[in-house]
Scaffold this motif. Sequence first.
Motif, PDB file in Angstrom:
ATOM      1  N   TYR A 342      23.255  13.630  19.139  1.00 61.99           N
ATOM      2  CA  TYR A 342      22.165  12.920  19.798  1.00 61.99           C
ATOM      3  C   TYR A 342      22.463  11.431  19.907  1.00 61.99           C
ATOM      4  O   TYR A 342      22.225  10.801  20.943  1.00 61.99           O
ATOM      5  CB  TYR A 342      20.864  13.131  19.030  1.00 61.99           C
ATOM      6  CG  TYR A 342      20.373  14.551  19.070  1.00 61.99           C
ATOM      7  CD1 TYR A 342      19.810  15.086  20.228  1.00 61.99           C
ATOM      8  CD2 TYR A 342      20.484  15.374  17.954  1.00 61.99           C
ATOM      9  CE1 TYR A 342      19.374  16.396  20.266  1.00 61.99           C
ATOM     10  CE2 TYR A 342      20.046  16.688  17.982  1.00 61.99           C
ATOM     11  CZ  TYR A 342      19.495  17.195  19.142  1.00 61.99           C
ATOM     12  OH  TYR A 342      19.068  18.486  19.196  1.00 61.99           O
ATOM     13  N   GLU A 343      22.986  10.866  18.817  1.00 62.57           N
ATOM     14  CA  GLU A 343      23.284   9.437  18.833  1.00 62.57           C
ATOM     15  C   GLU A 343      24.442   9.131  19.777  1.00 62.57           C
ATOM     16  O   GLU A 343      24.406   8.152  20.527  1.00 62.57           O
ATOM     17  CB  GLU A 343      23.609   8.952  17.420  1.00 62.57           C
ATOM     18  CG  GLU A 343      23.866   7.454  17.309  1.00 62.57           C
ATOM     19  CD  GLU A 343      22.644   6.605  17.624  1.00 62.57           C
ATOM     20  OE1 GLU A 343      22.804   5.384  17.831  1.00 62.57           O
ATOM     21  OE2 GLU A 343      21.519   7.148  17.658  1.00 62.57           O
ATOM     22  N   LEU A 344      25.474   9.965  19.740  1.00 55.87           N
ATOM     23  CA  LEU A 344      26.614   9.745  20.630  1.00 55.87           C
ATOM     24  C   LEU A 344      26.176   9.844  22.090  1.00 55.87           C
ATOM     25  O   LEU A 344      26.572   9.020  22.930  1.00 55.87           O
ATOM     26  CB  LEU A 344      27.714  10.767  20.327  1.00 55.87           C
ATOM     27  CG  LEU A 344      28.963  10.719  21.211  1.00 55.87           C
ATOM     28  CD1 LEU A 344      29.584   9.325  21.239  1.00 55.87           C
ATOM     29  CD2 LEU A 344      29.990  11.751  20.744  1.00 55.87           C
ATOM     30  N   GLU A 349      24.993   7.086  27.256  1.00 49.66           N
ATOM     31  CA  GLU A 349      24.059   6.846  28.353  1.00 49.66           C
ATOM     32  C   GLU A 349      23.769   5.354  28.501  1.00 49.66           C
ATOM     33  O   GLU A 349      23.594   4.861  29.627  1.00 49.66           O
ATOM     34  CB  GLU A 349      22.781   7.639  28.116  1.00 49.66           C
ATOM     35  CG  GLU A 349      22.977   9.131  28.316  1.00 49.66           C
ATOM     36  CD  GLU A 349      21.814   9.977  27.860  1.00 49.66           C
ATOM     37  OE1 GLU A 349      21.790  11.179  28.185  1.00 49.66           O
ATOM     38  OE2 GLU A 349      20.925   9.435  27.178  1.00 49.66           O
ATOM     39  N   GLU A 350      23.743   4.638  27.397  1.00 48.18           N
ATOM     40  CA  GLU A 350      23.563   3.183  27.481  1.00 48.18           C
ATOM     41  C   GLU A 350      24.724   2.524  28.210  1.00 48.18           C
ATOM     42  O   GLU A 350      24.572   1.441  28.790  1.00 48.18           O
ATOM     43  CB  GLU A 350      23.437   2.599  26.074  1.00 48.18           C
ATOM     44  CG  GLU A 350      22.123   2.910  25.385  1.00 48.18           C
ATOM     45  CD  GLU A 350      22.087   2.397  23.950  1.00 48.18           C
ATOM     46  OE1 GLU A 350      23.157   1.984  23.442  1.00 48.18           O
ATOM     47  OE2 GLU A 350      20.991   2.411  23.348  1.00 48.18           O
ATOM     48  N   GLN A 351      25.877   3.183  28.188  1.00 47.31           N
ATOM     49  CA  GLN A 351      27.057   2.665  28.875  1.00 47.31           C
ATOM     50  C   GLN A 351      27.177   3.190  30.308  1.00 47.31           C
ATOM     51  O   GLN A 351      28.177   2.952  30.980  1.00 47.31           O
ATOM     52  CB  GLN A 351      28.329   3.041  28.096  1.00 47.31           C
ATOM     53  CG  GLN A 351      28.393   2.458  26.694  1.00 47.31           C
ATOM     54  CD  GLN A 351      28.526   0.954  26.702  1.00 47.31           C
ATOM     55  OE1 GLN A 351      29.194   0.377  27.558  1.00 47.31           O
ATOM     56  NE2 GLN A 351      27.878   0.296  25.747  1.00 47.31           N
ATOM     57  N   GLU A 356      26.098  16.184  29.936  1.00 51.92           N
ATOM     58  CA  GLU A 356      25.215  17.292  30.282  1.00 51.92           C
ATOM     59  C   GLU A 356      24.156  17.523  29.207  1.00 51.92           C
ATOM     60  O   GLU A 356      22.981  17.679  29.516  1.00 51.92           O
ATOM     61  CB  GLU A 356      26.049  18.566  30.473  1.00 51.92           C
ATOM     62  CG  GLU A 356      25.257  19.841  30.681  1.00 51.92           C
ATOM     63  CD  GLU A 356      24.581  19.920  32.039  1.00 51.92           C
ATOM     64  OE1 GLU A 356      23.787  20.853  32.249  1.00 51.92           O
ATOM     65  OE2 GLU A 356      24.830  19.059  32.891  1.00 51.92           O
ATOM     66  N   MET A 357      24.569  17.556  27.936  1.00 47.30           N
ATOM     67  CA  MET A 357      23.632  17.883  26.862  1.00 47.30           C
ATOM     68  C   MET A 357      24.315  17.667  25.520  1.00 47.30           C
ATOM     69  O   MET A 357      25.504  17.365  25.442  1.00 47.30           O
ATOM     70  CB  MET A 357      23.176  19.340  26.956  1.00 47.30           C
ATOM     71  CG  MET A 357      24.312  20.339  26.840  1.00 47.30           C
ATOM     72  SD  MET A 357      23.791  22.015  26.402  1.00 47.30           S
ATOM     73  CE  MET A 357      23.487  21.846  24.652  1.00 47.30           C
ATOM     74  N   THR A 358      23.542  17.832  24.443  1.00 45.58           N
ATOM     75  CA  THR A 358      24.094  17.915  23.095  1.00 45.58           C
ATOM     76  C   THR A 358      23.394  19.043  22.360  1.00 45.58           C
ATOM     77  O   THR A 358      22.224  19.344  22.620  1.00 45.58           O
ATOM     78  CB  THR A 358      23.905  16.606  22.308  1.00 45.58           C
ATOM     79  OG1 THR A 358      24.413  16.780  20.976  1.00 45.58           O
ATOM     80  CG2 THR A 358      22.448  16.207  22.235  1.00 45.58           C
ATOM     81  N   ASP A 359      24.122  19.673  21.445  1.00 44.97           N
ATOM     82  CA  ASP A 359      23.516  20.707  20.606  1.00 44.97           C
ATOM     83  C   ASP A 359      23.284  20.201  19.192  1.00 44.97           C
ATOM     84  O   ASP A 359      22.975  20.966  18.281  1.00 44.97           O
ATOM     85  CB  ASP A 359      24.372  21.968  20.583  1.00 44.97           C
ATOM     86  CG  ASP A 359      25.709  21.767  19.877  1.00 44.97           C
ATOM     87  OD1 ASP A 359      26.043  20.608  19.535  1.00 44.97           O
ATOM     88  OD2 ASP A 359      26.428  22.764  19.670  1.00 44.97           O
ATOM     89  N   LEU A 379      34.691   6.645  31.299  1.00 48.31           N
ATOM     90  CA  LEU A 379      34.243   7.234  30.046  1.00 48.31           C
ATOM     91  C   LEU A 379      35.061   6.704  28.872  1.00 48.31           C
ATOM     92  O   LEU A 379      34.509   6.389  27.806  1.00 48.31           O
ATOM     93  CB  LEU A 379      34.350   8.756  30.125  1.00 48.31           C
ATOM     94  CG  LEU A 379      33.933   9.535  28.874  1.00 48.31           C
ATOM     95  CD1 LEU A 379      32.510   9.195  28.458  1.00 48.31           C
ATOM     96  CD2 LEU A 379      34.081  11.041  29.110  1.00 48.31           C
ATOM     97  N   LEU A 380      36.356   6.582  29.057  1.00 57.46           N
ATOM     98  CA  LEU A 380      37.205   6.042  27.986  1.00 57.46           C
ATOM     99  C   LEU A 380      36.833   4.594  27.672  1.00 57.46           C
ATOM    100  O   LEU A 380      36.803   4.187  26.503  1.00 57.46           O
ATOM    101  CB  LEU A 380      38.675   6.150  28.387  1.00 57.46           C
ATOM    102  CG  LEU A 380      39.256   7.576  28.395  1.00 57.46           C
ATOM    103  CD1 LEU A 380      40.611   7.600  29.097  1.00 57.46           C
ATOM    104  CD2 LEU A 380      39.381   8.120  26.969  1.00 57.46           C
ATOM    105  N   GLN A 381      36.530   3.819  28.703  1.00 57.14           N
ATOM    106  CA  GLN A 381      36.102   2.432  28.477  1.00 57.14           C
ATOM    107  C   GLN A 381      34.812   2.402  27.659  1.00 57.14           C
ATOM    108  O   GLN A 381      34.656   1.585  26.744  1.00 57.14           O
ATOM    109  CB  GLN A 381      35.896   1.724  29.815  1.00 57.14           C
ATOM    110  CG  GLN A 381      37.179   1.423  30.578  1.00 57.14           C
ATOM    111  CD  GLN A 381      36.906   0.887  31.970  1.00 57.14           C
ATOM    112  OE1 GLN A 381      35.777   0.528  32.296  1.00 57.14           O
ATOM    113  NE2 GLN A 381      37.940   0.845  32.807  1.00 57.14           N
TER     114      GLN A 381
END
Length: 503
Positions: A342-344, A349-351, A356-359, A379-381
Motif C-alpha cells: 500500500y505504501e509503495l 502514485e505521488e510520482q 494496477e493494484m496491490t494485495d 518508473l525507474l526514475q
Amino acid sequence: MSQQRAPLFESLLAHRGSRAVSFHVPGHKSDAGVYVENEEASQLYEQILTIDLTEIPGLDDLHQPEEAIHEAQQLAADCFGAEETLFLVGGSTVGNLAMILAHCRPGERLLVQRDAHKSVIHGLMLAGAEAVFIAPQVDAAGGMRLGLDPDNVEEALRRYPDAVGLLLTNPNYFGIGSDLAAIADKLHARGKLLLVDEAHGAHYGFHPALPQSALACGADAVVQSTHKMLAAMTMGAMLHLQGSRVHRDGIKRVLAMLQSSSPSYPLMASLDLSRTMLQASGRERIGRGLQAVARLEEGLEAIGPKGRPRWQLWSMNGGNESYSRDPFKLALFDSTGQWDGYELKRRLEEQGCYPEMTDGKYVLLVYSLASTIEDSEKLLQALRRIEPEADGEVRDDMRNSALDTSWLARPDRVSEPVSFDMGHIRGFERDIKWLPIGESAGYAAAEMIIPYPPGIPLLYPGEIISSATAAELEMHVRGGSRFHGHDLSKDGKIAVRVAPSHV
C-alpha cells in the motif's frame, strides 16, 4: 474475408460520409456542438460522436447480426482461433454470467476456481447453481497464488461426477495460469465443459514469449477482456466458442437479456479495430512491449544499497514449471520490508506512476503491447527518487514472506458443494449482526466481501470467517483498500450471521 478490413468501423465511416439526416436516437445527433457550454468537451467529443450511432440499415444489430457486426465477429473468430465469436459490451462480467446461466440449471453443480472474479459468484447466484470450489496452489516461498493442479481437478470430478464442468480463471490477476491442456483432457474425457475466464489473456498466443490461448488448449467457451491487454475501449470484450458441448443458442439468449439493447457503436468498432491491429502488427507490438519489460528488469538491478536490488520482482520458483506466466504482469515489492504494498503504491502514485493494484505485499504493474521503454524509464526514475526515503538493509526473509490466506491454505483443495441465495442482495437476509472485523472469526459471512481491484471475493455469503481471513481484511482496511458492496474501511465492521460456527 480479409483480416485487413474493419467492417463495422468502415460502415460507421461510410454512414458519416453520407451526410444523412438523423430522425432517430441518439439525441446528440452526432453533433458535439450540444456541449457548447464546455469547449474542451466539444473538442474531445467532436469526432467520436459522429460514429456514436444506432441500429439503422447498414450498421447491423448486435442482437441479430447479419451485416457489418456479423462480419466483424467472423473475422474475430478467425483471428483468435474460435468457431464463433460474440462481441460483448459489458466486459468479461457479462460473458461469465452468460456462460454460467446458459449451462447451469437450478441445483446443478459447477466446479469453480476459488479465486474467481465476483461475476462468477453472481452468475451462480442468478442460476441457482451450486459451486464446488477448487483452491489454487500457492507458491510457498513468495505467497503468490498459482493456478489449479490438474490432480485437484481430477479429485473434484471423482467426488462430483454430476458436475456440469469447470469454470476457471486463466491467467489470474497476477498473470499465472494453469496447465489448461491437461485439465481440458480430464474434463472432456468425461464429457464435461471447460469454461475459461481469460479476461487478462486476450493477447495470449500472438507471440512466442506468451503462453498459448485457452482456445488452443481446448477450452469450450472463453471470455476475454479485449480492453484489458489489447486495444479496445473499456468494457469491450469477446466471448469465443468452439465444439459441440457449448449451448450457443442459450448463450445468445442470455446475452440478449443481460446486454443493453442500445450497445455503444464506438465501443464495438474498437473491438473490430483491436482485432485488425493484432492481426496486422500484434507480434511486433508485443515484442516492443516486452522490450519495455526487459528495460525495467535491467534497471531494477541497479537500485539499492551496496548493489543489492531494493525493489524486486516476484519470480517463479523451482517446482512450479507447470504453471504459465504472463511476462506483462510484474509483481513489485520492497525487499527490505519497510514499505508494504500500500505504501509503495502510494509513493509511486505521488510520482505520477499508477500501478494496477496491490494485495498488501506486491504492487502489480501491468505492461501491454502499447507500453514503451520510455514508460519503464519514468518508473525507474520514480523508484530512484523514492528509494532514499526508504533506506534500510535488505532482509532475505521479506523476499519470501507470504500472505496468510486461509481459503488458499486448506489441505483439502476441493470444497463441499456451496449453494447461494439472493437474500443478502435483496435485503432479505435475517438474523444478522454487525461485528468489528477482529471479532468476526468463527462466524459465517452474511455478504460478499470484495476488495477492488481485483474483484475477487475474500468471502462469499455463508463462508466461515477464519482468524487468518479476518487479519487479512484488517490489513486491507489499514492499507486503504476499496471494497465493492459494503465498505469495510468506513466503519471496520462486517455483517455476519448470528450463530457463530467456531470453525
